[in-house]
Design an enzyme around this catalytic site. Structure first.
Site, PDB file in Angstrom:
ATOM      1  N   GLU A 141       0.850  -1.196   0.000  1.00 55.02           N
ATOM      2  CA  GLU A 141       0.000   0.000   0.000  1.00 55.02           C
ATOM      3  C   GLU A 141       0.882   1.241   0.000  1.00 55.02           C
ATOM      4  O   GLU A 141       2.101   1.152   0.182  1.00 55.02           O
ATOM      5  CB  GLU A 141      -0.935  -0.016   1.218  1.00 55.02           C
ATOM      6  CG  GLU A 141      -1.994  -1.117   1.109  1.00 55.02           C
ATOM      7  CD  GLU A 141      -2.976  -1.148   2.261  1.00 55.02           C
ATOM      8  OE1 GLU A 141      -2.896  -0.321   3.168  1.00 55.02           O
ATOM      9  OE2 GLU A 141      -3.834  -2.053   2.240  1.00 55.02           O
ATOM     10  N   HIS A 164      -8.991   9.507   2.572  1.00 50.78           N
ATOM     11  CA  HIS A 164      -8.581   8.401   1.701  1.00 50.78           C
ATOM     12  C   HIS A 164      -8.760   8.863   0.263  1.00 50.78           C
ATOM     13  O   HIS A 164      -9.805   9.413  -0.085  1.00 50.78           O
ATOM     14  CB  HIS A 164      -9.428   7.160   1.980  1.00 50.78           C
ATOM     15  CG  HIS A 164      -8.837   5.911   1.413  1.00 50.78           C
ATOM     16  ND1 HIS A 164      -8.760   5.686   0.064  1.00 50.78           N
ATOM     17  CD2 HIS A 164      -8.261   4.841   2.011  1.00 50.78           C
ATOM     18  CE1 HIS A 164      -8.164   4.504  -0.142  1.00 50.78           C
ATOM     19  NE2 HIS A 164      -7.856   3.984   1.023  1.00 50.78           N
ATOM     20  N   ARG A 215      -0.692   8.924   1.463  1.00 52.38           N
ATOM     21  CA  ARG A 215      -2.075   9.314   1.174  1.00 52.38           C
ATOM     22  C   ARG A 215      -2.335  10.806   1.096  1.00 52.38           C
ATOM     23  O   ARG A 215      -3.170  11.256   0.316  1.00 52.38           O
ATOM     24  CB  ARG A 215      -2.973   8.786   2.281  1.00 52.38           C
ATOM     25  CG  ARG A 215      -3.428   7.452   1.968  1.00 52.38           C
ATOM     26  CD  ARG A 215      -4.422   6.992   2.948  1.00 52.38           C
ATOM     27  NE  ARG A 215      -4.429   5.559   2.762  1.00 52.38           N
ATOM     28  CZ  ARG A 215      -4.969   4.694   3.561  1.00 52.38           C
ATOM     29  NH1 ARG A 215      -5.588   5.116   4.629  1.00 52.38           N
ATOM     30  NH2 ARG A 215      -4.915   3.428   3.304  1.00 52.38           N
ATOM     31  N   HIS A 253     -11.402   9.638   6.227  1.00 50.68           N
ATOM     32  CA  HIS A 253     -11.163   8.214   6.429  1.00 50.68           C
ATOM     33  C   HIS A 253     -10.674   7.878   7.836  1.00 50.68           C
ATOM     34  O   HIS A 253     -11.137   6.920   8.437  1.00 50.68           O
ATOM     35  CB  HIS A 253     -10.140   7.759   5.394  1.00 50.68           C
ATOM     36  CG  HIS A 253      -9.834   6.290   5.414  1.00 50.68           C
ATOM     37  ND1 HIS A 253     -10.789   5.338   5.211  1.00 50.68           N
ATOM     38  CD2 HIS A 253      -8.667   5.617   5.604  1.00 50.68           C
ATOM     39  CE1 HIS A 253     -10.233   4.121   5.273  1.00 50.68           C
ATOM     40  NE2 HIS A 253      -8.949   4.272   5.528  1.00 50.68           N
ATOM     41  N   ARG A 313      -0.980   9.034   8.913  1.00 51.22           N
ATOM     42  CA  ARG A 313      -0.876   7.589   9.173  1.00 51.22           C
ATOM     43  C   ARG A 313      -0.460   6.825   7.916  1.00 51.22           C
ATOM     44  O   ARG A 313      -0.997   7.040   6.827  1.00 51.22           O
ATOM     45  CB  ARG A 313      -2.236   7.073   9.619  1.00 51.22           C
ATOM     46  CG  ARG A 313      -2.297   5.588   9.849  1.00 51.22           C
ATOM     47  CD  ARG A 313      -3.705   5.201  10.206  1.00 51.22           C
ATOM     48  NE  ARG A 313      -4.576   5.364   9.069  1.00 51.22           N
ATOM     49  CZ  ARG A 313      -5.091   4.374   8.354  1.00 51.22           C
ATOM     50  NH1 ARG A 313      -4.821   3.137   8.684  1.00 51.22           N
ATOM     51  NH2 ARG A 313      -5.876   4.602   7.352  1.00 51.22           N
TER      52      ARG A 313
HETATM   53  C1  SIN Z   1      -7.384   0.636   2.390  1.00 54.02           C
HETATM   54  O1  SIN Z   1      -7.642  -0.540   2.197  1.00 54.02           O
HETATM   55  O2  SIN Z   1      -7.039   1.418   1.522  1.00 54.02           O
HETATM   56  C2  SIN Z   1      -7.503   1.148   3.783  1.00 54.02           C
HETATM   57  C3  SIN Z   1      -6.360   0.703   4.574  1.00 54.02           C
HETATM   58  C4  SIN Z   1      -6.107   1.677   5.665  1.00 54.02           C
HETATM   59  O3  SIN Z   1      -6.767   2.707   5.743  1.00 54.02           O
HETATM   60  O4  SIN Z   1      -5.189   1.434   6.445  1.00 54.02           O
END
Ligand code: SIN
Length: 537
Positions: free
Chosen positions: A120, A243, A289, A350, A385
């Site tokens: 991610e 998000h 993010r 988010h 975060r």
């Molecule tokens: C996501 O799946 O993008 C959310 C994961 C997160 O917010 O840590």
């Protein structure tokens, strides 16, 4: 709950933090968990991505620490970061032992060293342990089953916490401390006094303070507001994470398109097909993010379009369905075949990186009041975060809070009869529910427009004037009418809106998730947490 039971521990919330803590402590304590709707209705249940942990031989604690510190933009507490990261593998092992079915590498067992690892934003390595794209649902399934089977845990659904009871409020001498909570049984309308030696806030976040959010309806900042009213210190509320990719469709309320989708190679594009992220950051679509959300905001403002697009059309249908079944099926229900069509997406509120400040054991500044999960500020996330660090944080701090609870319990006496029952006074049934919906909508609109991804002094000041007016109105309404969950949530939402605005006004720089056009640069003078404390407490 007709008769409040005698409890050692009162847990407020039934997501991963509350459930894991309860299971960790329940062999040594009588535990009551209250949750305002059904137990499985939590932000945890919606977590798609997974849990970040160092499990690959190619990865190292140091790299996970550095990725976390980089995302946190100078405000992480490095000691806390190391503490959490180093406990990652042990936490995953504990979940596997409880029966959580994480995806394993092909033809391997799902023991912790054979798990399939996703990637991610902001992570330099593959380190996200997951159950397809429904990790949270799997966690809730296993933890709730274990909780239901434990003889020392009682779970009370449809019970909404009103306020933490403190010795100060109850007029009991001997130092300011938490001794339980007043709780509305929403089925009877009665307010119960539940006394406990330890009170744990595990009530999640506050995304509903914004018009657009990935959060469930229950995320109204209850624990943050209760902690604040009880006199606990609150930190860093200005750092609200948006998000980047929430599905943009009139009927798709708050549906998240996991960052793991970009982790598996999906690319953000403008309507005319331009892959814009490489113009904003070296990590392109996998930048942290805050960078991606702001880039989308900029592109949307520039083009006037309603959404940008996430392009996963190079995936095979087999891969899409196997790795992302929830997302594939949900998009298809809106006529979007993600292997053929680009997915329209917009940013949405988010995750709150601030909250009730705790020490390394999960205890707040108010004695015997603990806070774990999104409700808490531990110092892990700093100003932003890193994806999938929050479930790990919840596990590590739930385990730490359980240890601290077990040590503390033998020395705590809870005052009984002296604690007053909830005072209802002259409150009557309200016949004007419209006031609640009107105020709720107003808060969510101005928070989105004035205290959103890009802020300015003028907008923050406008928001502050509005929240002051609304808080006066809500306080009046609160004492005149009988409590309902809606009214409790509205009061909490107003408190957290105020905390976010106050914190954002204090931070006269741009850092991590807080970006203001009036101070677009980082300023070392502000390399510190923003502390908010009730002024009369
Ligand atoms: C996501 O799946 O993008 C959310 C994961 C997160 O917010 O840590």
């Amino acid at each position: 709950m007709s008769q409040p039971p005698a409890l050692d521990v009162l847990v407020i919330g039934s997501g991963i933090a509350g459930l894991f803590y309860s299971l960790s402590v329940a062999d040594h304590a009588r535990v009551g968990i209250i949750t305002k709707r059904s137990a499985a209705e939590s932000a945890t249940s919606r977590a798609q991505g997974g849990i970040a942990a160092v499990l690959s031989h190619e990865d190292s604690f140091e790299e996970h620490v550095q990725d976390t510190l980089t995302a946190g933009a100078g405000l992480c507490n490095e000691k806390v970061v190391r503490h959490v990261v180093e406990r990652g593998p042990k936490m995953i092992e504990a979940l596997v032992a409880l029966g959580v079915d994480f995806d394993a590498q092909e033809q391997k067992s799902n023991s912790a060293d054979h798990l399939e690892l996703g990637r991610e934003g902001g992570h330099g390595r593959r380190r996200i342990v997951h159950h397809r794209d429904a990790t949270g649902r799997e966690l809730e399934r296993v933890l709730l089953a274990r909780v239901a089977a434990h003889p020392n845990i009682r779970l009370f659904e449809d019970h909404c916490a009103v306020d933490v009871i403190t010795t100060e409020k109850a007029g009991i001498p001997g130092g300011h401390r938490a001794i339980g909570a007043y709780v509305l049984d929403t089925r009877t309308g009665k307010i119960l006094k539940i006394l406990s030696k330890i009170t744990l806030l595990a009530s999640g976040g506050n995304g509903k303070v914004y018009l657009y959010t990935t959060n469930p309806d229950i995320s109204t900042g209850d624990g943050m507001a209760m902690g604040y009213r009880a006199g606990a210190a609150i930190r860093n509320m200005e750092f609200m994470q948006f998000h980047p990719t929430c599905l943009y469709h009139p009927l798709a309320k708050s549906f998240l398109i996991s960052e793991a989708v970009r982790g598996e190679g999906a690319i953000l594009r403008t309507r005319d097909g331009h892959a814009f992220m490489s113009g904003y950051h070296d990590m392109a679509d996998l930048a942290p993010r805050d960078i991606v959300a702001r880039a989308i905001d900029t592109e949307l403002k520039r083009s006037g379009d309603d959404s940008v697009f996430l392009d996963a059309t190079h995936w095979s249908p087999k891969f899409a369905l196997n790795r992302f079944p929830t997302i594939s099926e949900r998009c298809l229900s809106f006529g979007i075949d993600i292997t053929k069509d680009q997915i329209p997406v917009v940013p949405a509120a988010h995750y709150c990186c601030g909250g009730v400040h705790t020490d390394i054991h999960g205890e707040s500044s108010l004695l015997n009041l603990f806070a774990v999960g999104e409700v808490a500020h531990t110092g892990l996330h700093g100003a932003n975060r890193l994806a999938s660090n929050s479930l790990l944080e919840a596990l590590v701090f739930a385990a730490a809070a359980s240890e601290a609870t077990q040590k503390r319990l033998p020395s705590i006496d809870v005052p009984g009869a002296q604690v007053p029952d909830w005072e209802e006074g002259e409150a009557t049934e309200s016949d004007e529910a419209v006031i609640i919906t009107q105020n709720w909508d107003e808060i969510r609109h101005f928070m989105w427009n004035y205290v959103g991804i890009v802020r300015s002094d003028k907008r923050l000041e406008r928001a502050r004037r509005r929240i002051e007016l609304l808080q006066d109105e809500i306080t009046q309404y609160y004492w005149d009418f009988k409590l309902t969950t809606d009214l409790i949530e509205l009061r909490n939402l107003a408190v957290v809106a105020r905390l976010i605005i106050d914190a954002a006004q204090k931070r006269q720089e741009s850092r991590g998730l807080h970006y203001t056009v009036d101070f677009p640069q980082r300023n070392d003078l502000y390399q510190k947490d923003t502390l908010l404390c009730r002024s009369d407490g």
